[in-house]
Design a protein around this motif. Structure first.
Motif, PDB file in Angstrom:
ATOM      1  N   GLN A 273      -2.143 -16.753 -20.915  1.00  0.00           N
ATOM      2  CA  GLN A 273      -0.730 -16.378 -20.905  1.00  0.00           C
ATOM      3  C   GLN A 273      -0.531 -15.022 -20.226  1.00  0.00           C
ATOM      4  O   GLN A 273       0.391 -14.848 -19.415  1.00  0.00           O
ATOM      5  N   ILE A 274      -1.404 -14.067 -20.552  1.00  0.00           N
ATOM      6  CA  ILE A 274      -1.302 -12.738 -19.949  1.00  0.00           C
ATOM      7  C   ILE A 274      -1.592 -12.812 -18.453  1.00  0.00           C
ATOM      8  O   ILE A 274      -0.904 -12.187 -17.636  1.00  0.00           O
ATOM      9  N   SER A 275      -2.599 -13.599 -18.088  1.00  0.00           N
ATOM     10  CA  SER A 275      -2.957 -13.741 -16.673  1.00  0.00           C
ATOM     11  C   SER A 275      -1.787 -14.313 -15.875  1.00  0.00           C
ATOM     12  O   SER A 275      -1.483 -13.826 -14.770  1.00  0.00           O
ATOM     13  N   GLU A 276      -1.129 -15.324 -16.417  1.00  0.00           N
ATOM     14  CA  GLU A 276       0.015 -15.919 -15.716  1.00  0.00           C
ATOM     15  C   GLU A 276       1.161 -14.918 -15.584  1.00  0.00           C
ATOM     16  O   GLU A 276       1.815 -14.828 -14.547  1.00  0.00           O
ATOM     17  N   THR A 277       1.389 -14.162 -16.640  1.00  0.00           N
ATOM     18  CA  THR A 277       2.471 -13.169 -16.609  1.00  0.00           C
ATOM     19  C   THR A 277       2.191 -12.087 -15.571  1.00  0.00           C
ATOM     20  O   THR A 277       3.074 -11.727 -14.764  1.00  0.00           O
ATOM     21  N   LEU A 278       0.980 -11.550 -15.571  1.00  0.00           N
ATOM     22  CA  LEU A 278       0.630 -10.503 -14.613  1.00  0.00           C
ATOM     23  C   LEU A 278       0.650 -11.026 -13.181  1.00  0.00           C
ATOM     24  O   LEU A 278       1.012 -10.297 -12.250  1.00  0.00           O
ATOM     25  N   SER A 279       0.268 -12.289 -13.013  1.00  0.00           N
ATOM     26  CA  SER A 279       0.306 -12.898 -11.672  1.00  0.00           C
ATOM     27  C   SER A 279       1.728 -12.926 -11.129  1.00  0.00           C
ATOM     28  O   SER A 279       1.967 -12.635  -9.948  1.00  0.00           O
ATOM     29  N   VAL A 280       2.682 -13.270 -11.986  1.00  0.00           N
ATOM     30  CA  VAL A 280       4.097 -13.275 -11.572  1.00  0.00           C
ATOM     31  C   VAL A 280       4.531 -11.877 -11.156  1.00  0.00           C
ATOM     32  O   VAL A 280       5.193 -11.685 -10.129  1.00  0.00           O
ATOM     33  N   LEU A 281       4.159 -10.880 -11.944  1.00  0.00           N
ATOM     34  CA  LEU A 281       4.539  -9.501 -11.625  1.00  0.00           C
ATOM     35  C   LEU A 281       3.922  -9.055 -10.301  1.00  0.00           C
ATOM     36  O   LEU A 281       4.591  -8.399  -9.481  1.00  0.00           O
ATOM     37  N   ASN A 282       2.660  -9.404 -10.084  1.00  0.00           N
ATOM     38  CA  ASN A 282       1.992  -9.012  -8.845  1.00  0.00           C
ATOM     39  C   ASN A 282       2.616  -9.697  -7.631  1.00  0.00           C
ATOM     40  O   ASN A 282       2.823  -9.067  -6.587  1.00  0.00           O
ATOM     41  N   GLU A 283       2.919 -10.984  -7.776  1.00  0.00           N
ATOM     42  CA  GLU A 283       3.478 -11.733  -6.653  1.00  0.00           C
ATOM     43  C   GLU A 283       4.873 -11.248  -6.275  1.00  0.00           C
ATOM     44  O   GLU A 283       5.248 -11.245  -5.097  1.00  0.00           O
ATOM     45  N   THR A 284       5.634 -10.843  -7.268  1.00  0.00           N
ATOM     46  CA  THR A 284       7.014 -10.414  -7.008  1.00  0.00           C
ATOM     47  C   THR A 284       7.149  -8.900  -6.890  1.00  0.00           C
ATOM     48  O   THR A 284       8.220  -8.399  -6.569  1.00  0.00           O
ATOM     49  N   ARG A 285       6.046  -8.182  -7.182  1.00  0.00           N
ATOM     50  CA  ARG A 285       6.076  -6.719  -7.237  1.00  0.00           C
ATOM     51  C   ARG A 285       7.173  -6.238  -8.181  1.00  0.00           C
ATOM     52  O   ARG A 285       7.880  -5.259  -7.924  1.00  0.00           O
ATOM     53  N   GLY A 286       7.293  -6.962  -9.262  1.00  0.00           N
ATOM     54  CA  GLY A 286       8.340  -6.648 -10.233  1.00  0.00           C
ATOM     55  C   GLY A 286       7.824  -5.821 -11.393  1.00  0.00           C
ATOM     56  O   GLY A 286       6.611  -5.638 -11.572  1.00  0.00           O
ATOM     57  N   ASN A 287       8.750  -5.305 -12.166  1.00  0.00           N
ATOM     58  CA  ASN A 287       8.431  -4.524 -13.357  1.00  0.00           C
ATOM     59  C   ASN A 287       8.753  -5.335 -14.606  1.00  0.00           C
ATOM     60  O   ASN A 287       9.645  -6.187 -14.592  1.00  0.00           O
ATOM     61  N   LEU A 288       8.059  -5.027 -15.687  1.00  0.00           N
ATOM     62  CA  LEU A 288       8.310  -5.702 -16.960  1.00  0.00           C
ATOM     63  C   LEU A 288       8.283  -4.659 -18.076  1.00  0.00           C
ATOM     64  O   LEU A 288       7.335  -3.887 -18.185  1.00  0.00           O
ATOM     65  N   HIS A 289       9.339  -4.654 -18.885  1.00  0.00           N
ATOM     66  CA  HIS A 289       9.441  -3.683 -19.967  1.00  0.00           C
ATOM     67  C   HIS A 289       9.707  -4.333 -21.329  1.00  0.00           C
ATOM     68  O   HIS A 289       9.550  -3.667 -22.349  1.00  0.00           O
ATOM     69  N   TYR A 290      10.137  -5.615 -21.358  1.00  0.00           N
ATOM     70  CA  TYR A 290      10.684  -6.177 -22.586  1.00  0.00           C
ATOM     71  C   TYR A 290      10.019  -7.499 -22.963  1.00  0.00           C
ATOM     72  O   TYR A 290       9.826  -8.371 -22.115  1.00  0.00           O
ATOM     73  N   VAL A 291       9.710  -7.645 -24.266  1.00  0.00           N
ATOM     74  CA  VAL A 291       9.250  -8.917 -24.828  1.00  0.00           C
ATOM     75  C   VAL A 291      10.129  -9.228 -26.033  1.00  0.00           C
ATOM     76  O   VAL A 291      10.219  -8.422 -26.966  1.00  0.00           O
ATOM     77  N   LEU A 292      10.789 -10.380 -25.995  1.00  0.00           N
ATOM     78  CA  LEU A 292      11.532 -10.881 -27.156  1.00  0.00           C
ATOM     79  C   LEU A 292      10.725 -12.018 -27.754  1.00  0.00           C
ATOM     80  O   LEU A 292      10.563 -13.070 -27.145  1.00  0.00           O
TER      81      LEU A 292
END
Length: 349
Positions: free
Chosen positions: A212-231
């Motif tokens: 799950q973490i690997s998939e999430t980080l892959s999305v961030l790397n591919e989009t060069r996006g930031n992530l701050h929030y988990v609900l």
């Protein structure tokens, strides 16, 4: 007054006609229960006594109905007899439960029914949208939006764990309205539904946390996006949150809001955590929650009215009446509804 009761903890639910008609105080309204939605917390209260102040106990906290009495000037400044209303009532307190003919609502914490929703649809929104709002606006410290001037989309991401749940679906919608992209977890059978709700990326909650973490980080790397929030709408996402926050850069703002309010989760891995306590709604001990909801409700009502927020799918059980309420309570308990909300008509208008 008729209703559904459990005589004591773990007792079988039954229909009774001996309930006392509640009387609204100065800032309360008395509501005729037309539709009620069934939530897992109803069974937790009946079977475990959670939040229950006294027995016998009437379940139900999520409903839509018609105002039949206004308690005083404070309430009259907001509602009149005949108004259609909805929302979440006080949990576990006598007189407020929705599986009875009439119930109390605190005027400040009541949602005027959006005109574009039916009473059945309106009965499904209270617990879900209010919990999601507490998690996002209070728990994640995101400012309330102007419903008529929503933020532009941005290359920033949020994670919603349990995206197929009612809380999760409203969480996805609210994050999207705030301009965020959303990664959501759910079961594989709910992938399409959760994507239709607005999630940009979906992963299977059953895969190992490392994946799950690997998939999430892959999305961030591919989009060069930031992530701050988990609900964490699933109440079981602490392991995910801890592992994810370890991977995010030091000094980055990190917020984890969870519906798990019983495990004593505190701040971790340089992030802020918040346990969503909707169960305190209306109670003297819930000042922080109540003050927050007073601010949120007009915004949420406007978003529904504009069609920016939409209710989750639901299944209506039975043909109305208190035998149908018993049927609906049992149906929800079996899990047969899947991710759909269970709704029942308590009585005619």
């Amino acid at each position: 007054m008729k209703g559904i009761i459990a005589e004591y903890e773990e007792a079988a639910l039954q229909v009774t006609d001996s309930l006392e008609l509640p009387e609204p105080s100065t800032n309360q309204i008395l509501v005729k229960s037309i539709y009620t939605a069934i939530n897992p917390v109803d069974h937790m209260m009946v079977n475990m006594g959670i939040l229950v102040e006294s027995w016998p106990f009437v379940p139900g906290c999520d409903a839509a109905g018609i105002v039949v009495k206004v308690g005083g000037e404070q309430a009259a400044s907001k509602f009149s007899v005949g108004d259609e209303v909805c929302g979440c009532t006080r949990l576990g307190m006598k007189g407020y439960s929705t599986c009875q003919e009439f119930f109390l609502m605190d005027a400040d914490l009541t949602i005027p029914k959006p005109k574009n929703l039916s009473l059945a649809e309106a009965a499904t929104i209270g617990v879900g949208v209010e919990t999601a709002a507490l998690g996002i606006f209070k728990g994640c410290a995101i400012p309330l939006p102007d419903p008529d001037n929503l933020p532009a989309p941005k290359n920033e991401w949020a994670v919603v764990l349990g995206g197929a749940s009612t809380v999760g679906r409203f969480g996805i919608q609210l994050f999207k309205l705030l301009g965020y992209k959303v990664i959501a977890s759910c079961g594989t059978r709910s992938f399409e539904t959760v994507k239709q709700t607005g999630a940009d990326v979906v992963f299977d909650y059953k895969i190992p946390t490392t994946e799950q973490i690997s998939e999430t980080l892959s999305v961030l790397n591919e989009t060069r996006g930031n992530l701050h929030y988990v609900l964490d709408a699933a109440a079981g996402g602490f392991e995910f949150g801890r592992a994810l926050f370890k991977e995010l850069p030091d000094g980055v703002a990190k917020y984890f809001a969870t519906t798990n309010d019983w495990s004593g989760i505190t701040d971790f891995e340089g992030g802020k955590s918040d346990c969503i306590k909707l169960g305190l709604i209306g109670r003297d001990s819930g000042t922080e929650v109540n003050d927050a909801l007073v601010a949120y409700i007009p915004v949420l009502a406007r978003l529904f009215q504009l069609g920016q927020l939409v209710p989750a799918p639901y299944v209506e059980i039975g043909n109305g009446g208190f035998d149908a309420v018993l049927e609906a309570l049992q149906y929800q308990k079996t899990g047969a509804a899947g991710s759909k909300k269970v709704v029942v008509q308590v009585q005619d208008r």
